[in-house]
Motif scaffolding. Structure first.
Motif, PDB file in Angstrom:
ATOM      1  N   ARG A  50       9.651  80.003 101.070  1.00 31.58           N
ATOM      2  CA  ARG A  50      11.102  79.816 101.078  1.00 31.58           C
ATOM      3  C   ARG A  50      11.454  78.456 101.685  1.00 31.58           C
ATOM      4  NH1 ARG A  50      11.544  84.501 104.243  1.00 31.58           N
ATOM      5  NH2 ARG A  50      12.670  83.124 105.670  1.00 31.58           N
ATOM      6  N   PHE A  51      12.517  77.844 101.199  1.00 33.01           N
ATOM      7  CA  PHE A  51      12.964  76.548 101.711  1.00 33.01           C
ATOM      8  C   PHE A  51      13.083  76.554 103.229  1.00 33.01           C
ATOM      9  CE2 PHE A  51      15.160  73.232  98.871  1.00 33.01           C
ATOM     10  CZ  PHE A  51      14.175  73.309  97.902  1.00 33.01           C
ATOM     11  N   ASP A  52      13.694  77.578 103.798  1.00 29.08           N
ATOM     12  CA  ASP A  52      13.931  77.592 105.246  1.00 29.08           C
ATOM     13  C   ASP A  52      12.652  77.686 106.057  1.00 29.08           C
ATOM     14  OD1 ASP A  52      13.595  80.254 104.395  1.00 29.08           O
ATOM     15  OD2 ASP A  52      14.826  81.052 106.014  1.00 29.08           O
ATOM     16  N   VAL A  53      11.546  78.054 105.401  1.00 26.38           N
ATOM     17  CA  VAL A  53      10.252  78.171 106.072  1.00 26.38           C
ATOM     18  C   VAL A  53       9.378  76.960 105.786  1.00 26.38           C
ATOM     19  CG1 VAL A  53       8.098  79.526 106.106  1.00 26.38           C
ATOM     20  CG2 VAL A  53      10.309  80.690 105.961  1.00 26.38           C
ATOM     21  N   ARG A  54       9.437  76.420 104.557  1.00 30.45           N
ATOM     22  CA  ARG A  54       8.418  75.483 104.097  1.00 30.45           C
ATOM     23  C   ARG A  54       8.832  74.026 103.974  1.00 30.45           C
ATOM     24  NH1 ARG A  54       3.410  77.481 102.138  1.00 30.45           N
ATOM     25  NH2 ARG A  54       2.099  75.661 102.214  1.00 30.45           N
ATOM     26  N   LEU A  55      10.121  73.709 103.994  1.00 34.24           N
ATOM     27  CA  LEU A  55      10.513  72.305 103.823  1.00 34.24           C
ATOM     28  C   LEU A  55       9.852  71.426 104.872  1.00 34.24           C
ATOM     29  CD1 LEU A  55      14.332  72.359 102.999  1.00 34.24           C
ATOM     30  CD2 LEU A  55      12.460  71.722 101.486  1.00 34.24           C
ATOM     31  N   PRO A  56       9.407  70.238 104.465  1.00 35.81           N
ATOM     32  CA  PRO A  56       8.775  69.329 105.437  1.00 35.81           C
ATOM     33  C   PRO A  56       9.783  68.749 106.419  1.00 35.81           C
ATOM     34  CG  PRO A  56       8.913  68.289 103.272  1.00 35.81           C
ATOM     35  CD  PRO A  56       9.445  69.679 103.135  1.00 35.81           C
ATOM     36  N   GLY A  77      18.362  84.001  93.341  1.00 36.42           N
ATOM     37  CA  GLY A  77      19.076  82.848  93.885  1.00 36.42           C
ATOM     38  C   GLY A  77      18.343  82.098  94.978  1.00 36.42           C
ATOM     39  N   SER A  78      17.133  82.502  95.300  1.00 34.73           N
ATOM     40  CA  SER A  78      16.379  81.870  96.385  1.00 34.73           C
ATOM     41  C   SER A  78      15.705  80.588  95.926  1.00 34.73           C
ATOM     42  CB  SER A  78      15.319  82.828  96.922  1.00 34.73           C
ATOM     43  OG  SER A  78      15.939  83.943  97.521  1.00 34.73           O
ATOM     44  N   LEU A  79      15.448  79.705  96.905  1.00 33.78           N
ATOM     45  CA  LEU A  79      14.764  78.443  96.654  1.00 33.78           C
ATOM     46  C   LEU A  79      13.422  78.440  97.376  1.00 33.78           C
ATOM     47  CD1 LEU A  79      17.739  75.962  97.155  1.00 33.78           C
ATOM     48  CD2 LEU A  79      16.879  76.906  95.007  1.00 33.78           C
ATOM     49  N   TYR A  80      12.419  77.847  96.719  1.00 35.46           N
ATOM     50  CA  TYR A  80      11.061  77.834  97.253  1.00 35.46           C
ATOM     51  C   TYR A  80      10.489  76.422  97.157  1.00 35.46           C
ATOM     52  CZ  TYR A  80      11.773  82.795  96.626  1.00 35.46           C
ATOM     53  OH  TYR A  80      12.293  84.062  96.689  1.00 35.46           O
ATOM     54  N   TRP A  81       9.654  76.064  98.129  1.00 34.04           N
ATOM     55  CA  TRP A  81       8.965  74.770  98.197  1.00 34.04           C
ATOM     56  C   TRP A  81       7.472  75.072  98.093  1.00 34.04           C
ATOM     57  CZ3 TRP A  81      10.825  69.761  98.642  1.00 34.04           C
ATOM     58  CH2 TRP A  81       9.914  68.779  99.011  1.00 34.04           C
ATOM     59  N   VAL A  82       6.845  74.651  96.994  1.00 33.12           N
ATOM     60  CA  VAL A  82       5.447  75.006  96.744  1.00 33.12           C
ATOM     61  C   VAL A  82       4.617  73.730  96.561  1.00 33.12           C
ATOM     62  CG1 VAL A  82       3.863  76.294  95.261  1.00 33.12           C
ATOM     63  CG2 VAL A  82       6.214  77.129  95.596  1.00 33.12           C
ATOM     64  N   PRO A  83       3.701  73.449  97.490  1.00 34.15           N
ATOM     65  CA  PRO A  83       2.803  72.313  97.319  1.00 34.15           C
ATOM     66  C   PRO A  83       1.898  72.531  96.100  1.00 34.15           C
ATOM     67  CG  PRO A  83       2.775  73.099  99.590  1.00 34.15           C
ATOM     68  CD  PRO A  83       3.511  74.122  98.769  1.00 34.15           C
TER      69      PRO A  83
END
Length: 136
Positions: free
Chosen positions: A130-136, A94-100
C-alpha cells in the motif's frame, strides 16, 4: 470508459496521491518512455509505470508487460531495468500500491488480499505494498 480513459484516471489519482504526500511529480513528454511519472523525493527521482489493477477472487491483479504492435506484429514488452516502481490503482477497492520491479512478475503480478494457505516467499501480500506503507 475506454482503456485510455481508465489509464488516464489511474495516472491522475496516483499523481494526486503523490502530491498529497509531498512529492513533486514530473510527467515525461509524449508516450514513448517506459515510465509514466517521475516523482521526486527531494533526494531521488523515481521512474514509475502506472498500472490499473482489478480484483480476481482474493488477489489484485495487474499487468507488468504491455502489448506493442510494430509493423502489424504484436509483442509483449516488459519494463526490465527501465523503471524503478509500478504504481498501481485497483479499480475495485480504490487503493493504491507501490510495487518495486523485483517484486513483480514478468507479465502479471498478483497482490494477495487474504492470508495465503501456505507461507511462501513469492506470495505478495497487498497490505505490504500500500502507498502509505511502501512509498520511498
Amino acid at each position: 470508459m475506454n482503456t485510455k480513459q481508465v489509464g488516464d484516471e489511474t495516472e491522475a489519482r496516483i499523481i494526486a496521491a503523490l502530491i498529497a504526500e509531498g512529492y513533486s511529480v514530473s510527467i515525461p513528454f509524449g508516450d514513448n518512455d517506459k515510465y509514466d511519472l517521475v516523482p521526486d523525493t527531494g533526494r531521488r527521482l523515481f521512474r514509475v509505470q502506472c498500472k490499473t489493477g482489478w480484483i480476481e477472487e482474493d488477489v489484485i491483479r495487474f499487468k507488468t508487460a504491455s502489448k506493442t504492435t510494430v509493423n502489424g506484429d504484436t509483442t509483449m514488452v516488459n519494463y526490465n531495468g527501465e523503471i524503478d516502481a509500478f504504481a498501481v490503482r485497483c479499480t475495485d477497492n480504490g487503493s493504491l500500491y507501490w510495487v518495486p520491479p523485483e517484486d513483480a512478475g514478468k507479465k502479471s503480478t498478483y497482490l494477495r488480499l487474504t492470508e495465503p494457505k501456505i507461507d511462501h516467499p513469492s506470495v505478495n501480500r497487498a497490505e505490504e505494498f500500500r502507498f502509505d506503507v511502501r512509498l520511498p
